[in-house]
Scaffold this motif. Structure first.
Motif, PDB file in Angstrom:
ATOM      1  N   THR A 319       6.455  -2.288  80.936  1.00 55.87           N
ATOM      2  CA  THR A 319       5.912  -0.934  80.745  1.00 55.87           C
ATOM      3  C   THR A 319       4.753  -0.965  79.746  1.00 55.87           C
ATOM      4  OG1 THR A 319       8.105  -0.007  81.188  1.00 55.87           O
ATOM      5  CG2 THR A 319       6.491   1.408  80.079  1.00 55.87           C
ATOM      6  N   ILE A 320       4.924  -1.735  78.667  1.00 54.22           N
ATOM      7  CA  ILE A 320       3.856  -1.855  77.666  1.00 54.22           C
ATOM      8  C   ILE A 320       2.601  -2.466  78.294  1.00 54.22           C
ATOM      9  CG2 ILE A 320       3.194  -3.035  75.519  1.00 54.22           C
ATOM     10  CD1 ILE A 320       6.120  -2.780  74.637  1.00 54.22           C
ATOM     11  N   GLN A 321       2.830  -3.508  79.102  1.00 52.01           N
ATOM     12  CA  GLN A 321       1.686  -4.166  79.754  1.00 52.01           C
ATOM     13  C   GLN A 321       0.934  -3.175  80.654  1.00 52.01           C
ATOM     14  OE1 GLN A 321       2.754  -7.370  82.397  1.00 52.01           O
ATOM     15  NE2 GLN A 321       0.768  -8.369  82.210  1.00 52.01           N
ATOM     16  N   THR A 322       1.683  -2.386  81.420  1.00 44.76           N
ATOM     17  CA  THR A 322       1.036  -1.401  82.313  1.00 44.76           C
ATOM     18  C   THR A 322       0.305  -0.344  81.492  1.00 44.76           C
ATOM     19  OG1 THR A 322       2.785  -1.748  83.951  1.00 44.76           O
ATOM     20  CG2 THR A 322       1.460   0.260  84.137  1.00 44.76           C
ATOM     21  N   ALA A 323       0.966   0.093  80.374  1.00 46.94           N
ATOM     22  CA  ALA A 323       0.338   1.117  79.534  1.00 46.94           C
ATOM     23  C   ALA A 323      -0.953   0.592  78.916  1.00 46.94           C
ATOM     24  CB  ALA A 323       1.320   1.540  78.435  1.00 46.94           C
ATOM     25  N   LEU A 324      -0.966  -0.672  78.486  1.00 46.00           N
ATOM     26  CA  LEU A 324      -2.176  -1.256  77.893  1.00 46.00           C
ATOM     27  C   LEU A 324      -3.313  -1.338  78.926  1.00 46.00           C
ATOM     28  CD1 LEU A 324      -0.665  -4.122  75.660  1.00 46.00           C
ATOM     29  CD2 LEU A 324      -1.671  -1.964  74.910  1.00 46.00           C
ATOM     30  N   PHE A 325      -2.905  -1.675  80.158  1.00 51.00           N
ATOM     31  CA  PHE A 325      -3.937  -1.739  81.214  1.00 51.00           C
ATOM     32  C   PHE A 325      -4.546  -0.349  81.453  1.00 51.00           C
ATOM     33  CE2 PHE A 325      -5.176  -1.361  85.696  1.00 51.00           C
ATOM     34  CZ  PHE A 325      -6.100  -2.392  85.797  1.00 51.00           C
ATOM     35  N   SER A 326      -3.685   0.689  81.456  1.00 51.48           N
ATOM     36  CA  SER A 326      -4.177   2.057  81.658  1.00 51.48           C
ATOM     37  C   SER A 326      -5.063   2.487  80.492  1.00 51.48           C
ATOM     38  CB  SER A 326      -2.993   3.020  81.797  1.00 51.48           C
ATOM     39  OG  SER A 326      -2.212   2.686  82.914  1.00 51.48           O
ATOM     40  N   GLU A 335     -12.921   7.738  78.941  1.00 50.58           N
ATOM     41  CA  GLU A 335     -11.982   8.860  79.110  1.00 50.58           C
ATOM     42  C   GLU A 335     -10.778   8.639  78.171  1.00 50.58           C
ATOM     43  OE1 GLU A 335     -10.967   8.934  83.198  1.00 50.58           O
ATOM     44  OE2 GLU A 335     -12.960   9.601  83.866  1.00 50.58           O
ATOM     45  N   ALA A 336     -11.108   8.713  76.888  1.00 52.19           N
ATOM     46  CA  ALA A 336     -10.074   8.420  75.864  1.00 52.19           C
ATOM     47  C   ALA A 336      -8.895   9.383  75.940  1.00 52.19           C
ATOM     48  CB  ALA A 336     -10.718   8.493  74.461  1.00 52.19           C
ATOM     49  N   HIS A 337      -9.162  10.625  76.359  1.00 57.05           N
ATOM     50  CA  HIS A 337      -8.049  11.575  76.421  1.00 57.05           C
ATOM     51  C   HIS A 337      -7.017  11.178  77.471  1.00 57.05           C
ATOM     52  CE1 HIS A 337     -10.910  12.782  79.559  1.00 57.05           C
ATOM     53  NE2 HIS A 337      -9.847  13.346  80.202  1.00 57.05           N
ATOM     54  N   GLN A 338      -7.409  10.303  78.436  1.00 49.81           N
ATOM     55  CA  GLN A 338      -6.463   9.840  79.448  1.00 49.81           C
ATOM     56  C   GLN A 338      -5.519   8.749  78.890  1.00 49.81           C
ATOM     57  OE1 GLN A 338      -6.034  11.007  82.490  1.00 49.81           O
ATOM     58  NE2 GLN A 338      -7.714  12.525  82.319  1.00 49.81           N
ATOM     59  N   ALA A 339      -5.794   8.283  77.683  1.00 48.60           N
ATOM     60  CA  ALA A 339      -4.982   7.197  77.097  1.00 48.60           C
ATOM     61  C   ALA A 339      -3.763   7.719  76.329  1.00 48.60           C
ATOM     62  CB  ALA A 339      -5.858   6.350  76.161  1.00 48.60           C
ATOM     63  N   ASP A 340      -3.646   9.026  76.121  1.00 50.72           N
ATOM     64  CA  ASP A 340      -2.524   9.559  75.346  1.00 50.72           C
ATOM     65  C   ASP A 340      -1.176   9.271  76.012  1.00 50.72           C
ATOM     66  OD1 ASP A 340      -4.262  10.465  73.493  1.00 50.72           O
ATOM     67  OD2 ASP A 340      -4.318  12.544  74.247  1.00 50.72           O
ATOM     68  N   ARG A 341      -1.079   9.553  77.277  1.00 51.91           N
ATOM     69  CA  ARG A 341       0.220   9.368  77.958  1.00 51.91           C
ATOM     70  C   ARG A 341       0.663   7.907  77.988  1.00 51.91           C
ATOM     71  NH1 ARG A 341       2.089   8.432  83.058  1.00 51.91           N
ATOM     72  NH2 ARG A 341       4.093   9.460  83.593  1.00 51.91           N
ATOM     73  N   PRO A 342      -0.208   6.947  78.425  1.00 51.90           N
ATOM     74  CA  PRO A 342       0.233   5.545  78.396  1.00 51.90           C
ATOM     75  C   PRO A 342       0.508   5.050  76.977  1.00 51.90           C
ATOM     76  CG  PRO A 342      -2.056   5.720  79.091  1.00 51.90           C
ATOM     77  CD  PRO A 342      -1.510   7.094  79.084  1.00 51.90           C
ATOM     78  N   LEU A 343      -0.180   5.627  75.995  1.00 54.48           N
ATOM     79  CA  LEU A 343       0.053   5.205  74.611  1.00 54.48           C
ATOM     80  C   LEU A 343       1.462   5.608  74.156  1.00 54.48           C
ATOM     81  CD1 LEU A 343      -1.126   3.882  72.117  1.00 54.48           C
ATOM     82  CD2 LEU A 343      -2.019   6.124  71.419  1.00 54.48           C
ATOM     83  N   LYS A 344       1.871   6.841  74.463  1.00 54.54           N
ATOM     84  CA  LYS A 344       3.230   7.283  74.109  1.00 54.54           C
ATOM     85  C   LYS A 344       4.287   6.466  74.846  1.00 54.54           C
ATOM     86  CE  LYS A 344       1.914  12.030  72.960  1.00 54.54           C
ATOM     87  NZ  LYS A 344       2.070  13.457  73.309  1.00 54.54           N
ATOM     88  N   LEU A 345       3.985   6.139  76.141  1.00 58.73           N
ATOM     89  CA  LEU A 345       4.911   5.322  76.912  1.00 58.73           C
ATOM     90  C   LEU A 345       5.074   3.941  76.282  1.00 58.73           C
ATOM     91  CD1 LEU A 345       6.641   5.193  79.470  1.00 58.73           C
ATOM     92  CD2 LEU A 345       4.632   4.368  80.724  1.00 58.73           C
ATOM     93  N   ALA A 346       3.960   3.382  75.811  1.00 61.96           N
ATOM     94  CA  ALA A 346       4.011   2.072  75.160  1.00 61.96           C
ATOM     95  C   ALA A 346       4.816   2.147  73.860  1.00 61.96           C
ATOM     96  CB  ALA A 346       2.595   1.559  74.878  1.00 61.96           C
ATOM     97  N   GLU A 347       4.654   3.256  73.101  1.00 63.52           N
ATOM     98  CA  GLU A 347       5.389   3.410  71.847  1.00 63.52           C
ATOM     99  C   GLU A 347       6.902   3.486  72.098  1.00 63.52           C
ATOM    100  OE1 GLU A 347       3.761   6.869  70.077  1.00 63.52           O
ATOM    101  OE2 GLU A 347       2.025   5.827  69.217  1.00 63.52           O
ATOM    102  N   ARG A 348       7.326   4.250  73.145  1.00 59.79           N
ATOM    103  CA  ARG A 348       8.740   4.335  73.460  1.00 59.79           C
ATOM    104  C   ARG A 348       9.309   2.968  73.861  1.00 59.79           C
ATOM    105  NH1 ARG A 348       7.256   9.268  75.993  1.00 59.79           N
ATOM    106  NH2 ARG A 348       7.306   8.264  78.038  1.00 59.79           N
TER     107      ARG A 348
END
Length: 527
Positions: A319-326, A335-348
């Motif tokens: 999941t972290i790997q996918t979030a980092l790719f996103s 499009e930095a605002h699109q990085a919020d969701r994958p960033l939270k997913l990576a944190e969880r």
């Protein structure tokens, strides 16, 4: 070999037996002698009574003539003559009017027996003269014979009065004195002869053989068991000889038993030495096998742990790997605002990885307890307020312990949170109906109890048996160390954990811990 032992005569069994036999003989002799004296006494008494009859025949006519002629002088002479007869001790004569006219010697008087002196008076004797002299009571038996005094005149018999003559037992005693003395002397002589004969026989056939047996018994030792033999020096096959033979046989049996025991002990010593060598060899083999088995178990545990951890870490890492790719793609497209969701997913996912590592650390290295005092009910209420429980789960509290206890608050919090989480998960697996989570406390004898129960899916018997095993889990996620960690924490507090569960009915977990800890910290780690 001579074994005779001299026992003091006064302590000897033979002496006591001799005294018993002599005492019995003496009693019998005394009884026989007394019987003989009594028979002789009766015989002499009958002879005296017969002699009194002869005296009656001899003096009756003379007394009749004296009374008929009223010749007081002749009556006195006749009475004195009668008293001189050895067997007579007294005389009483009365006339036809029953008036006492002559009395003398020992008679049966008016008031008592005794000596009344000698009195003759045809006019009558006074009562005072007929009374026995004062003194000691008469102790002899009196024998008396009464006969009438009659006078024949022209063929007619005239009654002139009555005479009573007396004899007593002293006459018999005088005649028997020599006879009794000879009888007693004969008894004593017989007793002495009998005693000497018995003394010789007892010494020859009893005391000496018993002395030999006593000496032989005292001489028995381990050194002479093989050569021991006792000869009581008695003839025939009597009890003493049988006893001596039995003692010889007993000692021989004892020697044989001791010899066999020594041989057995030697054999046992040899076998013991062989067994010790064999045990030592087997112990070395077992230690080697145990070491190999322990190594295999460690490798198996490590393999299982590695597989479990790798499986649990692979999903969050993916999941972290996918979030980092996103995130990278969003940054390249500005499009930095699109990085919020994958960033939270990576944190969880990172938090999940951290939790897995912390569980491993908690189980493999248990730290000492940090003991502090707190109110059980207040502390548990604070722990529950920190938890997020789904809205569909109804949580019911019954905190009635009302006691302050000493415990490690952080470790016990970890255990309670783990059990609450398990209860919530069990309720979430429930398809229908209400979902009730009950948390209660109560005070027991020197302990407090925390109960956490749910009416969820429950556990099977197999799950209950394995629930505390490390790396055991029925869930699709988690390492399977939660309940093992809870058990370690409870045992560190010297408490007990128990589980009651029924499939489809729910589960209740009970923690019982002492109010005051009474032991050192428990350290444990995985092998």
């Amino acid at each position: 070999m001579g074994y005779e032992t001299k026992t003091p005569i006064k302590d000897s069994v033979a002496t006591k037996m001799l005294l018993a036999v002599l005492a019995l003989y003496l009693l019998i002799a005394i009884g026989v002698t007394l019987s003989h004296v009594w028979v002789e006494y009766r015989y002499q008494k009958e002879n005296i009574i017969q002699d009194l009859g002869d005296i009656e025949s001899a003096f009756m006519n003379g007394l009749a003539v004296n009374l008929w002629n009223l010749d007081e002088k002749s009556l006195r002479a006749s009475t004195e003559g009668m008293l001189k007869i050895p067997i007579l001790v007294g005389v009483k004569i009365s006339n036809a009017e029953q008036v006492m006219v002559a009395i003398g010697g020992i008679v049966n008087g008016q008031d008592k027996k005794g000596n009344v002196g000698f009195h003759v008076n045809l006019s009558g004797i006074s009562d005072e003269e007929a009374t026995a002299h004062k003194g000691e009571p008469y102790k002899f038996e009196l024998f008396e014979r009464q006969f009438p005094i009659t006078y024949d005149l022209d063929g007619k018999t005239i009654h002139l009065g009555q005479a009573t003559i007396y004899s007593n037992s002293s006459v018999i005693y005088r005649s028997m004195k020599l006879q009794v003395a000879m009888l007693v002397g004969n008894v004593l002589l017989t007793l002495l002869t009998f005693a000497l004969a018995i003394l010789w026989a007892v010494n020859r056939y009893l005391r000496k053989p018993l002395g030999i047996l006593t000496g032989a018994t005292a001489s028995i030792s381990l050194d002479n068991l093989g050569s021991f033999s006792v000869d009581t020096k008695t003839s025939g096959h009597n009890e003493i000889k049988v006893l001596g033979e039995a003692m010889t046989a007993m000692v021989a049996d004892l020697h044989e038993a001791i010899s066999k025991r020594e041989e057995t002990e030697e054999e046992l010593a040899k076998h013991r030495d062989q067994l010790e060598l064999l045990v030592e060899d087997r112990t070395c083999e077992l230690k080697k096998a145990q070491s190999e088995l322990l190594q295999r178990e460690r490798l198996a545990t490590l393999g299982k742990l590695t597989a479990t951890v790798s499986h649990e870490l692979r999903n969050p890492l993916g999941t972290i790997q996918t979030a980092l790719f996103s995130i990278e793609d969003s940054l390249e497209r500005n499009e930095a605002h699109q990085a919020d969701r994958p960033l939270k997913l990576a944190e969880r996912s990172i938090d999940r990885c951290v939790n897995i590592i912390e569980e491993l650390n908690s189980y493999t290295r248990v730290k000492g307890l940090d003991i502090s005092e707190a109110s059980i009910d207040d502390w548990l209420r604070g722990v529950l307020e920190e938890q997020t429980i789904p809205e569909e789960v109804h949580c019911e509290l019954n905190l009635s312990c009302d006691v302050r206890a000493s415990f490690d608050q952080e470790k016990l919090r970890q255990a309670v949170v783990n059990l609450i989480t398990n209860g919530v998960h069990a309720l979430q697996e429930k398809d229908s109906g209400g979902k009730l989570l009950q948390i209660s406390t109560r005070l027991l004898d020197g302990e407090f109890e925390i109960r956490i129960s749910d009416d969820g899916a429950g556990m099977s018997d197999d799950t209950i048996l394995n629930v505390f095993e490390p790396l055991y889990s029925t869930k699709d996620f988690g390492v399977g160390l939660g309940m093992a960690i809870v058990k370690n924490i409870v045992e560190q507090h010297h408490g007990e954990i128990s589980i009651e569960s029924k499939k489809g009915k729910g589960t209740m977990v009970s923690l019982r811990l002492p109010i005051r800890p009474h032991g050192g910290d428990t350290q444990s780690s995985l092998p």
